[in-house]
Design a protein around this motif. Structure first.
Motif, mmCIF file in Angstrom:
data_model
loop_
_atom_site.group_PDB
_atom_site.id
_atom_site.type_symbol
_atom_site.label_atom_id
_atom_site.label_comp_id
_atom_site.label_asym_id
_atom_site.label_seq_id
_atom_site.Cartn_x
_atom_site.Cartn_y
_atom_site.Cartn_z
ATOM 1 N N SER A 174 0.909 -1.187 0.035
ATOM 2 C CA SER A 174 0.028 0.215 -0.191
ATOM 3 C C SER A 174 0.695 1.524 0.006
ATOM 4 C CB SER A 174 -0.804 -0.094 1.029
ATOM 5 O OG SER A 174 0.008 0.008 2.557
ATOM 6 N N ARG A 197 1.293 2.197 -3.351
ATOM 7 C CA ARG A 197 0.987 2.613 -4.407
ATOM 8 C C ARG A 197 -0.387 3.866 -4.075
ATOM 9 N NH1 ARG A 197 -3.239 -0.637 -2.820
ATOM 10 N NH2 ARG A 197 -2.498 -1.795 -1.837
ATOM 11 N N GLY A 248 -7.028 6.723 5.437
ATOM 12 C CA GLY A 248 -7.634 6.843 4.946
ATOM 13 C C GLY A 248 -9.022 7.831 4.476
ATOM 14 N N GLN A 296 -2.778 6.613 -3.508
ATOM 15 C CA GLN A 296 -3.468 7.642 -4.240
ATOM 16 C C GLN A 296 -2.716 9.073 -4.669
ATOM 17 O OE1 GLN A 296 -7.214 7.463 -5.758
ATOM 18 N NE2 GLN A 296 -6.970 8.737 -7.005
ATOM 19 N N TRP A 297 -2.681 9.978 -3.002
ATOM 20 C CA TRP A 297 -2.352 10.970 -2.892
ATOM 21 C C TRP A 297 -0.941 11.060 -1.986
ATOM 22 C CZ3 TRP A 297 -6.891 12.649 -4.689
ATOM 23 C CH2 TRP A 297 -7.550 11.592 -5.285
ATOM 24 N N LYS A 317 -12.918 11.452 2.448
ATOM 25 C CA LYS A 317 -12.446 9.815 2.324
ATOM 26 C C LYS A 317 -11.455 9.910 1.291
ATOM 27 C CE LYS A 317 -16.308 7.716 4.512
ATOM 28 N NZ LYS A 317 -17.654 6.629 4.527
ATOM 29 N N ALA A 318 -10.649 9.010 1.333
ATOM 30 C CA ALA A 318 -9.509 8.841 0.547
ATOM 31 C C ALA A 318 -9.922 8.265 -0.938
ATOM 32 C CB ALA A 318 -8.338 7.736 0.457
ATOM 33 N N ASP A 319 -11.163 7.608 -1.077
ATOM 34 C CA ASP A 319 -11.781 7.263 -2.372
ATOM 35 C C ASP A 319 -13.129 7.815 -2.187
ATOM 36 O OD1 ASP A 319 -13.387 5.982 0.213
ATOM 37 O OD2 ASP A 319 -13.253 3.993 -0.816
ATOM 38 N N ASP A 320 -13.380 8.762 -2.879
ATOM 39 C CA ASP A 320 -13.859 9.634 -2.490
ATOM 40 C C ASP A 320 -14.221 9.615 -4.224
ATOM 41 O OD1 ASP A 320 -15.291 11.971 -3.573
ATOM 42 O OD2 ASP A 320 -15.919 12.853 -1.523
ATOM 43 N N PRO A 321 -15.311 9.366 -4.405
ATOM 44 C CA PRO A 321 -15.614 9.072 -6.369
ATOM 45 C C PRO A 321 -15.418 11.100 -6.829
ATOM 46 C CG PRO A 321 -17.720 9.157 -5.351
ATOM 47 C CD PRO A 321 -16.950 9.248 -3.955
#
Length: 441
Positions: free
Chosen positions: A375, A378, A403, A380-381, A423-427
Motif C-alpha cells: 500500500s 500505491r 483513509g 494515490q495521494w 475519504k481517500a476513495d471519494d469519487p
C-alpha cells in the motif's frame, strides 16, 4: 580568453520551492521543503524561509523535519517545473542561439553569439535587469539570479554573489581581484575531500591557491585536477558555451521507505516503471536500443545492468521483460531501497519504420500476473499533489493518511483558499494532470 563580459549564467532561485509557492498562495512567505516526504526522503530544494532554520539541499528529510517542523513538506511536481523551465529556456534562446542548460533551473548563455552589442558595464547591467524582469513576468513571478563575466566560471561565480534575485557583472580585468578573498570552495571540483587536502597545504582562499605553483598542485592533486585548479584560480577558463544537446536517455526510478525483499514485488515495480518509460518514449516519438536497470541495496551499494538490442524499441513489454531478466542476474535478497529502469541509445524510429511497416510487427508479450504493490507504494495521494474536486474545483493535497485526504482549494490565480477533508476513495476527488506532461530528461 574573452576580452569582454559576454557569458551569462542564469539560476532560478530555490526553483522547485518557488514554483510551489507561486502555485500555492497560502505557502508564500512560509518555509517550503520539496523532496522525498518519507523517512528515507532527501531534500531536493527548499525556500529561503526554510534555509533560515539550517535546511539545505541533499539533507535527509528526517533532519529537515527536526530543524523546521512547521515547514510544508511537499513531493515534487515535475510537470510544473518542466513547464516553467521551458518558458525560461525559450526566453534565453531569444537572446542567443547558444544556450547551454545545466539543469531545469540554470543555464549558460553566449551573449556574443546573439543580439547583444553593448558590452559596457552600463549596457550589460541594463540588459540583465531587463532579462530578469522578463523571466518574472513570463513565469508568474519566479525570480532569477544572473551573473555576467568573461567566462563560464566567472559568470557562475557572479550569479552566486547576490542571491536571491540579484545581478552581478564582472568586468574584464576584475576577475582576480574578486576571486582572491574567496574560499577555494568557489572553484568547481573543490569538494570536501579536495578542500581538506588543500587545507593541509595551508590553502584556504583563492589567494592562497594563486601563491602555489602549478607543479606543486599537480604533484599533490594529480595532473588534470592540479592543472585545472591552477588555471581557474587565475580566472583562466576558455570553455565554450555548448548549445543544448538532445536527450540521451529516458528513465524512471523510485526510492522506498521500507526495503523491498519480495522478488515478485520488485518485478512488479520494474514492470510499472517500464510502462512509464515506454509512455514517455511514445509521447516524444522516440525509441532506444539499450535497456538498463538500477538497483540500490539495503547497504547503499548501487548495482546496474544493461543490455543492447539490435534495433530500437518503444515496447513496454519488451523493456519490462528485459528489466526483469536483468534483475534475475542480481542477488537482492538482503533488501532493495531503490529500483529504476532506463532506455538510452535513443533514435526517432523503430525497426518497423525501416521496412515501411510492411513486416508484421512482433506481438506484444502478455505481461505476467504480478502481485499488488504494498500500500505504501500505491498511495494515490501525496503532499503537494495537484487535484480537482467535482464541486470545489482545483486544489492540492495538504496531507493524507488513514483513509483520509485533506485538500486546500487554491491555485496561483485564486489566492489562498479553504481546506476540506474527504475519504481517500471519494469519487468526486481525482488527481489533476497538467496539459503538458513530463519532458524527456
Amino acid at each position: 580568453m574573452r576580452s569582454e563580459a559576454s557569458v551569462l549564467h542564469l539560476d532560478l532561485d530555490a526553483f522547485y520551492a518557488s514554483v510551489e509557492q507561486r502555485d500555492k498562495p497560502s505557502l508564500r512567505g512560509k518555509p517550503v521543503i520539496v523532496g522525498g516526504t518519507g523517512g528515507r526522503g532527501v531534500v531536493a530544494t527548499c525556500s529561503y524561509e526554510a534555509r533560515v532554520f539550517g535546511v539545505r539541499s541533499a539533507m535527509s528529510t528526517r533532519e529537515a523535519r527536526a530543524r523546521c517542523p512547521h515547514a510544508a513538506f511537499l513531493g515534487g511536481r515535475f510537470p510544473a517545473y518542466g513547464e516553467a523551465s521551458r518558458i525560461v529556456m525559450g526566453l534565453l534562446r531569444e537572446v542567443s542561439p547558444l544556450v547551454e542548460p545545466l539543469s531545469l533551473d540554470e543555464a549558460f548563455v553566449d551573449l556574443a553569439a546573439g543580439g547583444v552589442t553593448d558590452f559596457s558595464l552600463e549596457g550589460l547591467t541594463a540588459f540583465g535587469h531587463e532579462l530578469r524582469a522578463r523571466v518574472a513576468e513570463a513565469t508568474g513571478g519566479l525570480t532569477a539570479s544572473v551573473g555576467i563575466g568573461t567566462s563560464k566560471f566567472m559568470a557562475k561565480v557572479a550569479s552566486d554573489l547576490d542571491k536571491p534575485d540579484g545581478l552581478v557583472v564582472v568586468e574584464p580585468g576584475r576577475e582576480q581581484q574578486l576571486l582572491r578573498p574567496m574560499s577555494v570552495k568557489v572553484i568547481p571540483g573543490v569538494g570536501p575531500a579536495t578542500a581538506e587536502r588543500l587545507r593541509r597545504m595551508g590553502v584556504s582562499t583563492v589567494a592562497d591557491l594563486q601563491s602555489r605553483g602549478e607543479e606543486e598542485l599537480v604533484l599533490e592533486l594529480g595532473q588534470a585536477h592540479g592543472h585545472g585548479l591552477w588555471r581557474l584560480s587565475r580566472a583562466l577558463d576558455d570553455r565554450p558555451v555548448v548549445a543544448e544537446r538532445e536527450a540521451k536517455s529516458v528513465s524512471v526510478e523510485g526510492t522506498y521507505e521500507e526495503d523491498l525483499t519480495d522478488r515478485r514485488v520488485m518485478e512488479a515495480v520494474l514492470t510499472r516503471q517500464a510502462s512509464s518509460v515506454a509512455t514517455r518514449l511514445l509521447k516524444h516519438g522516440l525509441s532506444g536500443r539499450t535497456i538498463s536497470i538500477k538497483v540500490r541495496l539495503h547497504d547503499f551499494t548501487t548495482l546496474s545492468r544493461s543490455t543492447t538490442l539490435p534495433s530500437p524499441t518503444d515496447s513496454a513489454s519488451t523493456i519490462a521483460r528485459l528489466a526483469r531478466t536483468m534483475l534475475g542476474d542480481l542477488d537482492p535478497s538482503g533488501g532493495v531501497r531503490l529500483l529504476g529502469v532506463g532506455v538510452s541509445g535513443l533514435a526517432d524510429w523503430v525497426q518497423d519504420d525501416l521496412f515501411g511497416s510492411v513486416a508484421e510487427a512482433e506481438p506484444e508479450e502478455e505481461l505476467p500476473e504480478l502481485p499488488e504493490l504494498p500500500s505504501r507504494m500505491r498511495a494515490q495521494w501525496w503532499p503537494g499533489q495537484d487535484v480537482v474536486h467535482a464541486r470545489m474545483g482545483r486544489g492540492w493535497v495538504w496531507g493524507a493518511g488513514s483513509g483520509v485526504v485533506t485538500v486546500r482549494f487554491e491555485t496561483a490565480e485564486t489566492g489562498p483558499g479553504p481546506v476540506r477533508s474527504y475519504k481517500a476513495d471519494d469519487p468526486e476527488l481525482a488527481p489533476w494532470t497538467r496539459p503538458t506532461d513530463d519532458e524527456v530528461s
